[in-house]
Design an enzyme around this catalytic site. Structure first.
Site, PDB file in Angstrom:
ATOM      1  N   ARG A  18       0.872  -1.174   0.000  1.00  0.00           N
ATOM      2  CA  ARG A  18       0.000   0.000   0.000  1.00  0.00           C
ATOM      3  C   ARG A  18       0.908   1.222   0.000  1.00  0.00           C
ATOM      4  O   ARG A  18       1.977   1.215   0.630  1.00  0.00           O
ATOM      5  CB  ARG A  18      -0.903   0.022   1.240  1.00  0.00           C
ATOM      6  CG  ARG A  18      -2.094  -0.911   1.168  1.00  0.00           C
ATOM      7  CD  ARG A  18      -3.113  -0.482   0.099  1.00  0.00           C
ATOM      8  NE  ARG A  18      -4.287  -1.339   0.039  1.00  0.00           N
ATOM      9  CZ  ARG A  18      -4.450  -2.362  -0.806  1.00  0.00           C
ATOM     10  NH1 ARG A  18      -3.502  -2.670  -1.686  1.00  0.00           N
ATOM     11  NH2 ARG A  18      -5.552  -3.067  -0.794  1.00  0.00           N
TER      12      ARG A  18
ATOM     13  N   GLU B  37      -2.908   7.885  -3.646  1.00  0.00           N
ATOM     14  CA  GLU B  37      -3.476   7.303  -4.853  1.00  0.00           C
ATOM     15  C   GLU B  37      -4.857   7.879  -5.178  1.00  0.00           C
ATOM     16  O   GLU B  37      -5.672   7.984  -4.247  1.00  0.00           O
ATOM     17  CB  GLU B  37      -3.601   5.795  -4.574  1.00  0.00           C
ATOM     18  CG  GLU B  37      -3.519   4.929  -5.766  1.00  0.00           C
ATOM     19  CD  GLU B  37      -3.318   3.471  -5.348  1.00  0.00           C
ATOM     20  OE1 GLU B  37      -2.334   3.159  -4.659  1.00  0.00           O
ATOM     21  OE2 GLU B  37      -4.163   2.666  -5.732  1.00  0.00           O
TER      22      GLU B  37
ATOM     23  N   HIS C 188      -1.552   0.600  -9.971  1.00  0.00           N
ATOM     24  CA  HIS C 188      -2.152  -0.400  -9.077  1.00  0.00           C
ATOM     25  C   HIS C 188      -2.707  -1.591  -9.873  1.00  0.00           C
ATOM     26  O   HIS C 188      -3.900  -1.880  -9.838  1.00  0.00           O
ATOM     27  CB  HIS C 188      -3.246   0.242  -8.211  1.00  0.00           C
ATOM     28  CG  HIS C 188      -3.486  -0.503  -6.926  1.00  0.00           C
ATOM     29  ND1 HIS C 188      -3.779   0.111  -5.737  1.00  0.00           N
ATOM     30  CD2 HIS C 188      -3.482  -1.838  -6.637  1.00  0.00           C
ATOM     31  CE1 HIS C 188      -3.950  -0.789  -4.779  1.00  0.00           C
ATOM     32  NE2 HIS C 188      -3.766  -1.982  -5.306  1.00  0.00           N
TER      33      HIS C 188
HETATM   34  N1  LIG Z   1      -0.797  -4.029  -5.467  1.00  0.00           N
HETATM   35  C1  LIG Z   1      -1.899  -4.756  -5.416  1.00  0.00           C
HETATM   36  O1  LIG Z   1      -2.715  -4.753  -6.337  1.00  0.00           O
HETATM   37  C2  LIG Z   1      -2.151  -5.632  -4.239  1.00  0.00           C
HETATM   38  C3  LIG Z   1      -1.696  -5.307  -2.995  1.00  0.00           C
HETATM   39  N2  LIG Z   1      -1.949  -6.129  -1.935  1.00  0.00           N
HETATM   40  C4  LIG Z   1      -1.451  -5.758  -0.610  1.00  0.00           C
HETATM   41  O2  LIG Z   1      -0.635  -6.808  -0.130  1.00  0.00           O
HETATM   42  C5  LIG Z   1      -0.927  -7.011   1.232  1.00  0.00           C
HETATM   43  C6  LIG Z   1      -0.489  -8.380   1.687  1.00  0.00           C
HETATM   44  O3  LIG Z   1      -1.365  -9.367   1.188  1.00  0.00           O
HETATM   45  P1  LIG Z   1      -1.218 -10.899   1.663  1.00  0.00           P
HETATM   46  O4  LIG Z   1       0.175 -11.358   1.465  1.00  0.00           O
HETATM   47  O5  LIG Z   1      -2.308 -11.667   1.050  1.00  0.00           O
HETATM   48  O6  LIG Z   1      -1.485 -10.725   3.218  1.00  0.00           O
HETATM   49  P2  LIG Z   1      -0.952 -11.645   4.397  1.00  0.00           P
HETATM   50  O7  LIG Z   1      -1.770 -11.276   5.581  1.00  0.00           O
HETATM   51  O8  LIG Z   1      -0.884 -13.065   3.972  1.00  0.00           O
HETATM   52  O9  LIG Z   1       0.565 -11.146   4.587  1.00  0.00           O
HETATM   53  C7  LIG Z   1       0.941  -9.984   5.226  1.00  0.00           C
HETATM   54  C8  LIG Z   1       2.071 -10.334   6.169  1.00  0.00           C
HETATM   55  O10 LIG Z   1       2.656  -9.133   6.667  1.00  0.00           O
HETATM   56  C9  LIG Z   1       2.955  -9.375   8.039  1.00  0.00           C
HETATM   57  N3  LIG Z   1       3.128  -8.091   8.709  1.00  0.00           N
HETATM   58  C10 LIG Z   1       2.182  -7.200   9.068  1.00  0.00           C
HETATM   59  N4  LIG Z   1       2.754  -6.122   9.641  1.00  0.00           N
HETATM   60  C11 LIG Z   1       4.090  -6.352   9.630  1.00  0.00           C
HETATM   61  C12 LIG Z   1       5.198  -5.606  10.069  1.00  0.00           C
HETATM   62  N5  LIG Z   1       5.061  -4.419  10.649  1.00  0.00           N
HETATM   63  N6  LIG Z   1       6.432  -6.140   9.902  1.00  0.00           N
HETATM   64  C13 LIG Z   1       6.581  -7.353   9.324  1.00  0.00           C
HETATM   65  N7  LIG Z   1       5.559  -8.095   8.886  1.00  0.00           N
HETATM   66  C14 LIG Z   1       4.330  -7.600   9.038  1.00  0.00           C
HETATM   67  C15 LIG Z   1       1.799 -10.204   8.554  1.00  0.00           C
HETATM   68  O11 LIG Z   1       2.130 -10.863   9.749  1.00  0.00           O
HETATM   69  C16 LIG Z   1       1.592 -11.155   7.388  1.00  0.00           C
HETATM   70  O12 LIG Z   1       2.421 -12.295   7.502  1.00  0.00           O
HETATM   71  C17 LIG Z   1      -2.418  -6.727   1.332  1.00  0.00           C
HETATM   72  O13 LIG Z   1      -2.806  -6.390   2.657  1.00  0.00           O
HETATM   73  C18 LIG Z   1      -2.608  -5.584   0.367  1.00  0.00           C
HETATM   74  O14 LIG Z   1      -2.487  -4.352   1.029  1.00  0.00           O
HETATM   75  C19 LIG Z   1      -2.646  -7.283  -2.094  1.00  0.00           C
HETATM   76  C20 LIG Z   1      -3.126  -7.650  -3.316  1.00  0.00           C
HETATM   77  C21 LIG Z   1      -2.940  -6.844  -4.496  1.00  0.00           C
HETATM   78  O1  LIG Z   2      -4.854  -4.126  -3.790  1.00  0.00           O
HETATM   79  C1  LIG Z   2      -5.567  -5.060  -3.963  1.00  0.00           C
HETATM   80  C2  LIG Z   2      -6.022  -5.943  -2.928  1.00  0.00           C
HETATM   81  O2  LIG Z   2      -6.596  -7.003  -3.252  1.00  0.00           O
HETATM   82  O3  LIG Z   2      -5.822  -5.623  -1.750  1.00  0.00           O
END
Ligand SMILES: NC(=O)C1=CN([C@@H]2O[C@H](COP(=O)(O)OP(=O)(O)OC[C@H]3O[C@@H](n4cnc5c(N)ncnc54)[C@H](O)[C@@H]3O)[C@@H](O)[C@H]2O)C=CC1
Ligand SMILES: O=CC(=O)O
Length: 308
Positions: free
Chosen positions: A228, A257, A275
């Protein structure tokens, strides 16, 4: 939403589909909470505490978010208002990891800059030292946030590019390939060639990447953000790029954004995507189907498939 998702939604539920692609206004959000049993918002729709506070008895009982990230929803305030929240984990993982690799390769190999050169008609032909970039093979990548997407990025880096992998996480992980947990963000930042952000957004990670972390990075290192925008202090990033504290950045997300600062748009060493993380027909369909699976489960009185 994709045609397949829209068709299913219309078949199974009594739906109103909003045609505008702009985020819901405060008024729209209140209307949605007041008039619908279930609302399917997405990442631009800011369901902050004020959205719930303004409604005494919302009809809405579920926010079935279209997307995995839910930093645009005040989940505590939703729950206080009696509204459950679900999201779409897993469906987005591979596509978002692919986008991270796209940004890594484009930035390391100066692909955007090269494409602009060709399109400008100014290219003079191949020569031995033209537009030399960073060779990713064998380099060291650091992943901040080793969840679903972070691990999928690491897997691609390890198996695809023979990169060594370090990560920052709250607990030790066992991904099935070599990956070393770093002691701290600054230690990780100082030791890698590419630092990739894969943490959720929200108050806890806001400006996690600040001037201090950028100063710790190597001058030849790259920063990649598919998480993000708010995870990075964008003003500090611009300054670090302008002074050469880091060599480049690949960004899919932005602090304000869809505003992208002119300074970033003017820098050749920065790759900028709008994005696009999950932007494939298949993945957007899978996200929509999972969101609808949550709706169906909720209406059948069953546990949500992917509750937040
Ligand atoms: N650019 C895009 O289009 C997309 C962006 N995203 C972003 O990616 C993020 C992650 O998605 P997932 O991997 O599915 O989530 P997830 O929940 O599987 O992984 C996130 C990880 O970050 C860790 N974490 C949280 N705060 C932390 C910190 N301060 N220091 C170290 N680790 C920390 C959590 O413990 C977790 O293991 C989403 O929340 C979203 O914001 C997701 C999908 C698409
Ligand atoms: O940014 C996309 C999402 O699935 O989160």
């Amino acid at each position: 939403m994709t045609a397949a998702v829209e068709a299913r939604a219309r078949l199974e539920f009594d739906v109103e589909i909003r045609q505008e692609t702009t985020p819901l206004s405060a008024e729209d959000r209140q209307r949605a909470l007041r008039e619908f049993d279930i609302v399917m918002p997405t990442l631009g729709d800011q369901f902050d505490a004020a959205s719930f506070a303004g409604i005494s008895a919302p009809r809405c009982r579920l926010l079935a978010n279209f997307g995995v990230g839910y930093n645009h929803i005040d989940v505590d305030a939703a729950k206080t208002a009696g509204i459950a929240v679900s999201n779409t984990p897993g469906a987005v993982t591979d596509a978002t990891a692919d986008t991270a690799l796209t940004l890594m390769l484009m930035t390391a190999r100066r692909a955007g800059e090269g494409e602009r050169l060709v399109r400008s008609g100014q290219w003079q032909g191949w020569h031995p030292t033209q537009m030399l970039g960073l060779h990713l093979t064998g380099k060291h990548v650091g992943i901040v946030g080793f969840g679903r997407i972070g691990e999928a990025i690491a897997r691609r880096c390890h198996f695809g590019f023979g990169m060594s992998v370090s990560y920052l996480a709250r607990s030790e992980k066992s991904p099935g390939f070599p990956a070393v947990r770093a002691d701290s963000l600054n230690v990780l930042a100082a030791s890698v060639d590419v630092l990739v952000l894969a943490v959720p957004g929200g108050a806890e990670t806001r400006h996690l990447i600040n001037a201090g972390v950028l100063a710790a990075m190597r001058p030849k290192a790259l920063l990649i953000n598919i998480a993000r925008g708010e995870v990075v202090d964008e003003a500090a990033l611009i300054s670090a790029l302008q002074t050469g504290e880091i060599a480049g950045a690949g960004l899919d997300v932005y602090e304000f954004e869809p505003e992208v600062p002119l300074a970033l748009r003017q820098m050749e060493q920065v790759t900028l995507l709008p994005h696009l993380g999950t932007a494939t027909e298949e993945v957007r369909s899978d996200m929509g189907q999972l969101a609808l699976d949550n709706v169906a489960a909720f209406l059948a009185g069953k546990p949500l498939i992917s509750p937040v």
